[in-house]
Design a protein around this motif. Structure first.
Motif, PDB file in Angstrom:
ATOM      1  N   ASP A   1       0.830  -1.207   0.000  1.00  0.00           N
ATOM      2  CA  ASP A   1       0.000   0.000   0.000  1.00  0.00           C
ATOM      3  C   ASP A   1       0.865   1.259   0.000  1.00  0.00           C
ATOM      4  O   ASP A   1       0.582   2.219  -0.720  1.00  0.00           O
ATOM      5  CB  ASP A   1      -0.944   0.011   1.210  1.00  0.00           C
ATOM      6  N   VAL A   2       1.913   1.248   0.816  1.00  0.00           N
ATOM      7  CA  VAL A   2       2.822   2.398   0.865  1.00  0.00           C
ATOM      8  C   VAL A   2       3.495   2.590  -0.492  1.00  0.00           C
ATOM      9  O   VAL A   2       3.607   3.710  -0.990  1.00  0.00           O
ATOM     10  CB  VAL A   2       3.876   2.223   1.986  1.00  0.00           C
ATOM     11  N   ALA A   3       3.915   1.484  -1.103  1.00  0.00           N
ATOM     12  CA  ALA A   3       4.554   1.572  -2.420  1.00  0.00           C
ATOM     13  C   ALA A   3       3.579   2.126  -3.462  1.00  0.00           C
ATOM     14  O   ALA A   3       3.949   2.954  -4.297  1.00  0.00           O
ATOM     15  CB  ALA A   3       5.062   0.199  -2.847  1.00  0.00           C
ATOM     16  N   ALA A   4       2.320   1.689  -3.398  1.00  0.00           N
ATOM     17  CA  ALA A   4       1.311   2.169  -4.346  1.00  0.00           C
ATOM     18  C   ALA A   4       1.079   3.671  -4.178  1.00  0.00           C
ATOM     19  O   ALA A   4       1.002   4.413  -5.163  1.00  0.00           O
ATOM     20  CB  ALA A   4       0.010   1.398  -4.168  1.00  0.00           C
ATOM     21  N   VAL A   5       0.965   4.114  -2.945  1.00  0.00           N
ATOM     22  CA  VAL A   5       0.760   5.545  -2.693  1.00  0.00           C
ATOM     23  C   VAL A   5       1.968   6.340  -3.185  1.00  0.00           C
ATOM     24  O   VAL A   5       1.817   7.402  -3.798  1.00  0.00           O
ATOM     25  CB  VAL A   5       0.499   5.806  -1.191  1.00  0.00           C
TER      26      VAL A   5
ATOM     27  N   ARG B   1      14.022  14.758  -2.314  1.00  0.00           N
ATOM     28  CA  ARG B   1      14.932  14.834  -1.174  1.00  0.00           C
ATOM     29  C   ARG B   1      14.594  13.685  -0.236  1.00  0.00           C
ATOM     30  O   ARG B   1      13.431  13.263  -0.167  1.00  0.00           O
ATOM     31  CB  ARG B   1      14.754  16.168  -0.465  1.00  0.00           C
ATOM     32  N   PRO B   2      15.566  13.174   0.491  1.00  0.00           N
ATOM     33  CA  PRO B   2      15.292  12.048   1.397  1.00  0.00           C
ATOM     34  C   PRO B   2      14.142  12.326   2.368  1.00  0.00           C
ATOM     35  O   PRO B   2      13.336  11.452   2.647  1.00  0.00           O
ATOM     36  CB  PRO B   2      16.614  11.855   2.143  1.00  0.00           C
ATOM     37  N   MET B   3      14.042  13.559   2.845  1.00  0.00           N
ATOM     38  CA  MET B   3      12.968  13.880   3.792  1.00  0.00           C
ATOM     39  C   MET B   3      11.600  13.853   3.126  1.00  0.00           C
ATOM     40  O   MET B   3      10.597  13.548   3.761  1.00  0.00           O
ATOM     41  CB  MET B   3      13.217  15.248   4.449  1.00  0.00           C
ATOM     42  N   ASP B   4      11.539  14.179   1.818  1.00  0.00           N
ATOM     43  CA  ASP B   4      10.270  14.133   1.098  1.00  0.00           C
ATOM     44  C   ASP B   4       9.733  12.707   1.077  1.00  0.00           C
ATOM     45  O   ASP B   4       8.548  12.474   1.311  1.00  0.00           O
ATOM     46  CB  ASP B   4      10.430  14.638  -0.337  1.00  0.00           C
ATOM     47  N   ILE B   5      10.602  11.772   0.763  1.00  0.00           N
ATOM     48  CA  ILE B   5      10.203  10.365   0.695  1.00  0.00           C
ATOM     49  C   ILE B   5       9.765   9.873   2.061  1.00  0.00           C
ATOM     50  O   ILE B   5       8.734   9.212   2.196  1.00  0.00           O
ATOM     51  CB  ILE B   5      11.349   9.507   0.131  1.00  0.00           C
ATOM     52  N   LEU B   6      10.531  10.209   3.078  1.00  0.00           N
ATOM     53  CA  LEU B   6      10.195   9.791   4.432  1.00  0.00           C
ATOM     54  C   LEU B   6       8.846  10.364   4.863  1.00  0.00           C
ATOM     55  O   LEU B   6       8.001   9.662   5.412  1.00  0.00           O
ATOM     56  CB  LEU B   6      11.295  10.219   5.403  1.00  0.00           C
ATOM     57  N   THR B   7       8.630  11.632   4.563  1.00  0.00           N
ATOM     58  CA  THR B   7       7.372  12.275   4.933  1.00  0.00           C
ATOM     59  C   THR B   7       6.189  11.622   4.229  1.00  0.00           C
ATOM     60  O   THR B   7       5.143  11.379   4.842  1.00  0.00           O
ATOM     61  CB  THR B   7       7.429  13.781   4.599  1.00  0.00           C
ATOM     62  N   GLN B   8       6.338  11.325   2.947  1.00  0.00           N
ATOM     63  CA  GLN B   8       5.253  10.682   2.204  1.00  0.00           C
ATOM     64  C   GLN B   8       4.968   9.289   2.735  1.00  0.00           C
ATOM     65  O   GLN B   8       3.804   8.880   2.862  1.00  0.00           O
ATOM     66  CB  GLN B   8       5.599  10.625   0.717  1.00  0.00           C
TER      67      GLN B   8
END
Length: 112
Positions: free
Chosen positions: A24-28, A39-46
């Motif tokens: 589900d996380v991968a799909a989102v 940016r690494p923080m963008d991915i973590l936040t999403q």
């Protein structure tokens, strides 16, 4: 997402739920993908937002199941039916249920 097992018999329920959550996380993440360098923080936040949203939906599902004496699949059906009928987003309805600004009986009435 592909899962490969080394032995027959399938995954234990807890592992299957974890695999579903990761899928589900991968799909989102794919739905919200942007061609701009992330940016690494963008991915973590999403990822954190997706996990939090899924947890909220599961809490709302549990609340509906308990309130209406339903199994989890029936509770999720009620949640989806309510959202489709009123054109609301699933996560927003789930948050309203968890925050108790929306009564469970209102959502369950969508099944009738």
């Amino acid at each position: 997402m592909t899962l490969l097992l080394t032995a027959p018999g399938g995954l234990p329920t807890t592992d299957l739920r974890l695999a579903q959550a990761l899928a589900d996380v991968a799909a989102v993440a794919l739905v919200h993908w942007s061609p701009d360098p992330a940016r690494p923080m963008d991915i973590l936040t999403q990822a954190q937002a997706a996990v939090a949203a899924k947890a909220t939906v599961e809490m709302a599902q549990g609340m509906l199941a308990e309130y209406g004496r339903l199994d989890p699949a029936q509770a999720m059906d009620a949640l989806h039916t309510y959202c489709c009928r009123d054109g609301d987003r699933l996560t927003e309805v789930a948050q309203s249920l968890v925050r108790r600004t929306l009564a469970p009986e209102t959502v369950l009435a969508a099944l009738r």
